[in-house]
Design a protein around this motif. Structure first.
Motif, mmCIF file in Angstrom:
data_model
loop_
_atom_site.group_PDB
_atom_site.id
_atom_site.type_symbol
_atom_site.label_atom_id
_atom_site.label_comp_id
_atom_site.label_asym_id
_atom_site.label_seq_id
_atom_site.Cartn_x
_atom_site.Cartn_y
_atom_site.Cartn_z
ATOM 1 N N ALA A 315 166.672 -16.289 -6.898
ATOM 2 C CA ALA A 315 167.225 -16.709 -5.614
ATOM 3 C C ALA A 315 166.189 -16.596 -4.494
ATOM 4 O O ALA A 315 166.328 -17.200 -3.445
ATOM 5 N N ALA B 264 166.501 -28.655 -4.032
ATOM 6 C CA ALA B 264 167.350 -29.779 -4.419
ATOM 7 C C ALA B 264 168.807 -29.457 -4.136
ATOM 8 O O ALA B 264 169.550 -30.282 -3.608
ATOM 9 N N ARG B 265 169.202 -28.238 -4.411
ATOM 10 C CA ARG B 265 170.607 -27.870 -4.195
ATOM 11 C C ARG B 265 170.957 -27.894 -2.708
ATOM 12 O O ARG B 265 171.975 -28.440 -2.320
ATOM 13 N N VAL B 266 170.083 -27.315 -1.884
ATOM 14 C CA VAL B 266 170.439 -27.280 -0.463
ATOM 15 C C VAL B 266 170.314 -28.657 0.170
ATOM 16 O O VAL B 266 170.803 -28.888 1.265
ATOM 17 N N THR B 267 169.648 -29.580 -0.532
ATOM 18 C CA THR B 267 169.586 -30.942 -0.028
ATOM 19 C C THR B 267 170.860 -31.699 -0.396
ATOM 20 O O THR B 267 171.115 -32.772 0.124
ATOM 21 N N GLY B 268 171.628 -31.128 -1.296
ATOM 22 C CA GLY B 268 172.872 -31.769 -1.668
ATOM 23 C C GLY B 268 172.785 -32.508 -2.988
ATOM 24 O O GLY B 268 173.723 -33.192 -3.372
ATOM 25 N N ILE B 269 171.662 -32.380 -3.685
ATOM 26 C CA ILE B 269 171.551 -33.032 -4.991
ATOM 27 C C ILE B 269 172.378 -32.243 -5.997
ATOM 28 O O ILE B 269 172.225 -31.024 -6.096
ATOM 29 N N PRO B 270 173.279 -32.903 -6.700
ATOM 30 C CA PRO B 270 174.094 -32.173 -7.686
ATOM 31 C C PRO B 270 173.232 -31.836 -8.897
ATOM 32 O O PRO B 270 173.126 -32.623 -9.831
ATOM 33 N N LEU C 52 172.997 -19.893 -1.137
ATOM 34 C CA LEU C 52 171.939 -19.599 -2.109
ATOM 35 C C LEU C 52 171.983 -18.145 -2.528
ATOM 36 O O LEU C 52 171.534 -17.787 -3.603
ATOM 37 N N PRO C 71 179.130 -23.355 -3.254
ATOM 38 C CA PRO C 71 177.736 -23.466 -3.701
ATOM 39 C C PRO C 71 176.960 -24.358 -2.726
ATOM 40 O O PRO C 71 177.570 -25.150 -2.003
ATOM 41 N N PRO C 72 175.635 -24.241 -2.705
ATOM 42 C CA PRO C 72 174.837 -24.956 -1.697
ATOM 43 C C PRO C 72 175.119 -26.456 -1.648
ATOM 44 O O PRO C 72 175.207 -27.031 -0.565
ATOM 45 N N GLU C 73 175.260 -27.081 -2.833
ATOM 46 C CA GLU C 73 175.433 -28.528 -2.808
ATOM 47 C C GLU C 73 176.750 -28.934 -2.163
ATOM 48 O O GLU C 73 176.920 -30.058 -1.720
ATOM 49 N N VAL C 76 176.418 -28.474 1.916
ATOM 50 C CA VAL C 76 175.760 -29.596 2.570
ATOM 51 C C VAL C 76 176.772 -30.659 2.983
ATOM 52 O O VAL C 76 176.671 -31.272 4.036
ATOM 53 N N ARG C 77 177.758 -30.864 2.137
ATOM 54 C CA ARG C 77 178.734 -31.922 2.413
ATOM 55 C C ARG C 77 179.605 -31.638 3.622
ATOM 56 O O ARG C 77 180.259 -32.533 4.147
#
Lengths: 321, 374, 234
Positions: A315, B264-270, C52, C71-73, C76-77
């Motif tokens: 993390a 990638a995750r915080v950018t919203g990519i699954p 995160l 979760p982070p993804e 974002v939404r």
């Protein structure tokens, strides 16, 4: 047999359980150890019995004069360990500085190369036909039907000796350093440990133990050929043993060897499909995955206090660089 | 001090290693200097690197090799075909390596599984509905194999995704380290191979085939039509993967995830979906590679996948882990070396040759031939 | 109404607990800065907000929705975008591809938005096919900002946007931050460059040892003698 496998499980424990070295070519060390011992002890074959029996030298003849047949067995054990140690030293020197995964591929490469060597170089060890009638330790002392008990004692003695050795070594500062490396290589390096040197030493030690295991095997089965050391019985099952017993725990490794070998042999008597060797092959894989998923510590896990901390590290990635 | 410099520069390996550990490279002696120059050139090349470029360069080098008088052209041609098969497997492997960050030891067995599924489709499934045949056009195999190719790829792709959900995802959620993941893949490799042996026994099998004439090429080279098919299909697949990675949203997301999964995750990519796509592509390519290998070797064996791991990983490592174009170049280099080596040494040492090339290159360039210096 | 409200966040890595109960509010259209000594948990706090790092106890509410365990993804939404401190672009992707990835979850065609971003950051428009890995530190920071803005966020979290930049470029970054804020986007910053950051901020928080220490208006914190002595270099 289980005792011999326990020796391998011990060796693998030094690699994986204590140091985190991922060796998937145990079969290579297995074969190397077995062949070394076999070559050292086998007398020249009777040409009448085996027409095409060829192998390099008749080393035992030299030995018999000086040491007596049975001391020569011990020499064979030592030499088998030494041969594996040397190979491990070379390969380890090359790959241990690199990424962890490379070692796995390299060990796989060793296993394959050793196999190909003994397969193709007929002059060394009779090629694909293999060496047979390998002399046994203290042969003739007991009638052959009781001999297996004697050899069992021999194996157990060797096993206990190795166990005591590994146990001692791992409780020494050296062993603690290895575990530190397994948990966090960067931190270990930062605290002034020569990570490469420690890993190399552990790799060689584990390989030596495997070599001794190979020698014990050769004198038990009395026959070695390149086909003996397939990935299943040479590598996979040993992994299953260590995982089941508990990586990082020597008693666990030995226990795992007995349990898995018991299951392996015992499964032969199961009804119908269940005793099919292919099914057992399949189950070895399933067993490994199941242990990783359900009981990562094995039956007797090591008390892992540090590991959970390592878990959070991924993390922190965004902070790096 | 001077002595130390010499020893450091003496073996390229240590030059590479010292560089890795940030100690700087001694420039005292000739070898060291030559090496530095070479590295600088490589560095410059990498700036303007494009996939087409790297392939062209590799092909050029290998062809020059082929025209050397002491190398048989036929072996080079064969090597390219073998290289094409390795590439098909290695590209998938390197994508998985890059995106999931562990060595998928089961990749060879996914290949074998693909070959066996195709075997099942050809001999059981299709013949049951009356489709059968062999000797399709100039090829030894029948057109049913063309139907079996995509089917087997789909089955293995799906299987790879299912195994990810069943095993790898649970390990990911537990955030285990890469070696444990590789360990799990070892377990799966054994299980997959066991499954193959349960269903199809451990005996040698063959796709239904018919013998066919080989084509004659200049320079005394002969090439079986099958090889042309193998190479052609591999080229199509490689181009396909290239387009996927550079033109589609999911392909770009795969590259992004390989670069930095957390970002990638915080950018919203699954990322889970990206990982599934990676498995599907890697599994599908592995299946096709397995079928092509079975056609090339004219036999199927449960152990064919496991034994193919060495060339696969050699190609991946040579090309720099996670770099599909590198894997392609690495595969061609390994394939040609393996075949050409048979001119001097016993063919059964092929895999050892791949292994030794890998080790030597690792020493010279720890990050692979086209490795990124990150 | 509070846009983002974090209440008594407790979080950490593995067995180490870093945040011992941090609370913070960002209102619509505000710029809020968190300052504090190294290791006080500023970055961890941001990671906890975006998911995160798991929040152990406490809650995060964004636009009235509880997003504590998202979760982070998924975070974002909801319209909350985050730019990590370093490694905040995809180095092997081109500038344009980075922006496309920023718009991954947008249903529509991202091209129009990419052109807007090129308008806002003309530096990036010059070589849209250059690999992000080949950019300078300042350009990367701009690209990271642009990537996060692709989604039209309501709130933007920036972890040390000035890290490793020269003073001139740093000034430019803060300039951009102000421009972004002028379009109605709220910002939450974590900064080592406390003086510059507080100058553009409406409010500021001081964290220390994983706990709230002070909270005040931006200029007020700048004038606070204790803050000046501890974090502004006297």
């Amino acid at each position: 047999m289980a005792g011999i496998y326990a020796v391998f499980a011990l060796g693998l424990n030094v690699h994986w359980g204590y140091t985190g070295l991922f060796n998937i070519g145990i079969a290579g060390f297995f074969a190397l150890g077995a062949y070394t011992a076999a070559l050292l002890t086998s007398p020249a074959a009777d040409p009448l019995l085996f027409e095409e029996f060829v192998f390099a030298g008749d080393w035992a003849q030299l030995g018999v004069l000086d040491l007596g047949v049975d001391l020569w067995f011990l020499v064979a054990l030592a030499a088998a360990g030494a041969a594996c140690g040397v190979v491990a030293l070379i390969i380890g020197y090359v790959t241990l500085r690199l990424n962890d995964d490379y070692l796995a591929i390299a060990t796989l490469g060793i296993a394959e190369s050793v196999r190909l060597f003994f397969l193709n170089e007929k002059w060394v060890a009779n090629g694909s036909k293999g060496l047979y009638q390998i002399p046994q330790f203290l042969e003739g002392w007991l009638p052959s039907d009781k001999y297996n008990y004697l050899y069992m004692v021999v194996v157990i003695v060797v096993l206990v000796a190795l166990f005591a050795l590994v146990q001692r070594v791992m409780q020494s500062p050296w062993g603690r350093a290895l575990r530190a490396i397994r948990e966090d290589e960067v931190a270990a390096a930062a605290s002034g440990k020569n990570v490469f040197r420690f890993k190399l030493q552990a790799f060689v030690l584990g390989a030596v133990i495997m070599g001794v295991g190979g020698a014990l095997f050769a004198h038990h089965i009395r026959f070695v050929s390149p086909l003996t050391f397939d990935p299943l019985l040479g590598t996979f099952i040993i992994w299953a043993m260590l995982m089941v017993g508990g990586a990082g725990n020597n008693l666990g490794a030995i226990l795992g060897a007995f349990v898995v070998w018991g299951l392996w042999v015992g499964a032969r008597f199961l009804p119908g499909e269940l005793s099919d060797p292919n099914f057992r092959f399949f189950m070895v894989g399933v067993l490994i995955v199941a242990v990783i998923l359900l009981r990562p510590g094995g039956i007797l896990g090591e008390l892992r206090r540090v590991t959970r901390r390592a878990a959070g590290r991924s993390a922190v990635r965004l902070d790096d660089g | 001090m001077a002595g130390r410099e010499v020893t450091q520069g003496w073996i390229p390996a240590f030059a590479g290693m010292t560089r890795r550990f940030g100690k700087g490279l001694p420039k005292g002696d000739g070898v060291g200097r030559g090496l530095t120059a070479w590295r600088a050139a490589a560095e410059r090349l990498r700036g303007a690197w494009s996939p087409g470029y790297s392939v062209a360069a590799a092909v050029a080098v290998l062809l020059i090799l082929g025209f050397l008088p002491f190398v048989k052209m036929g072996l080079v041609v064969n090597g390219f075909v073998l290289g094409a098969i390795i590439a098909t497997g290695a590209i998938g492997l390197t994508l998985i390596y890059g995106n999931l960050n562990f060595a998928n030891i089961a990749h060879g067995d996914y290949m074998a599984m693909g070959a066996y599924v195709a075997f099942f489709v050809v001999t059981d499934l299709l013949s049951a509905v009356g489709i059968q045949g062999q000797g399709f056009g100039p090829f030894t195999f029948g057109y049913p194999l063309l139907i079996a190719l995509p089917l087997a790829a789909a089955v293995v792709a799906l299987g790879a995704v299912v195994l990810d959900v069943a095993v790898y995802r649970r390990l990911r959620n537990r955030k285990v380290n890469a070696v444990v993941m590789a360990m799990a893949s070892l377990g799966l490799a054994i299980a997959v191979r066991g499954l193959i042996q349960i269903i199809w026994t451990g005996e040698k099998l063959q796709f239904p085939r018919e013998s066919r004439q080989v084509y004659h090429l200049p320079m005394d080279a002969r090439i079986p039509p099958d090889s042309i098919f193998i190479a052609g299909l591999a080229v199509v697949l490689v181009v396909g993967v290239y387009l996927l990675l550079t033109r589609t949203k999911i392909g770009k997301a795969m590259r992004a995830t390989a670069d930095n999964p957390d970002l990638a995750r915080v950018t919203g990519i699954p990322t889970e979906r990206v990982i599934w796509a990676t498995w599907a592509i890697g599994g599908g390519l592995a299946a096709i590679a397995g079928i092509l290998l079975a056609v090339f070797q004219a036999q199927l064996l449960p152990s064919m996948g496991w034994e193919f791991l060495i060339p696969l990983f050699a190609a991946v490592i040579l090309g720099g882990i996670g770099n599909p174009y590198g894997a392609l170049v690495g595969a061609l280099v390994i394939g040609v070396s393996m075949e050409v080596s048979t001119q001097w040494i016993t063919p059964s040492y092929k895999h050892a040759v791949a292994f030794i090339i890998m080790i030597v290159l690792l020493l010279a360039r720890p990050r692979g031939l086209l490795g990124r210096s990150s | 109404m509070a846009l983002l409200e974090a209440r008594d966040i407790v979080a950490g890595y593995g067995e180490t607990q870093i945040l011992h109960g941090v609370s913070l509010v960002v209102n619509e259209g505000e710029i809020v800065t968190i300052i504090g000594p190294n290791g006080c948990g500023k970055s961890t706090f941001m990671k906890a907000v975006v998911g995160l790092v798991r929040v152990r106890t406490g809650s995060v509410t964004f636009r009235g929705t509880d997003i504590t365990d998202y979760p982070p993804e998924r975070v974002v939404r909801t319209g909350l975008c985050y730019v990590p401190q370093s490694a905040n672009v995809f180095p092997s992707l081109s500038i344009r591809e980075n922006l496309e990835m920023g718009a991954f979850i947008r249903g529509d065609d991202a091209r129009a938005r990419i052109d807007e971003m090129f308008g806002l950051f003309p530096d990036l428009a010059r070589r849209p096919t250059a690999r992000a890995g080949s950019l300078s530190g300042g350009q990367r920071q701009m690209l990271a900002l642009a990537r996060a803005l692709m989604l039209d966020p309501v709130l933007l979290l920036l972890d040390e946007p000035s890290a490793g930049l020269s003073p001139a470029i740093m000034g430019m970054v803060f300039e951009r931050i102000r421009e972004i804020n002028a379009t109605g986007v709220a910002l939450l910053l974590v900064e080592q460059q406390a003086r510059e950051a507080l100058q553009v901020s409406d409010r500021g928080y001081v964290l220390s040892g994983g706990e709230n220490r002070l909270e005040d208006g931006g200029p007020a914190l700048l004038d606070n003698p204790e803050v000046a002595r501890l974090y502004l270099g006297g």
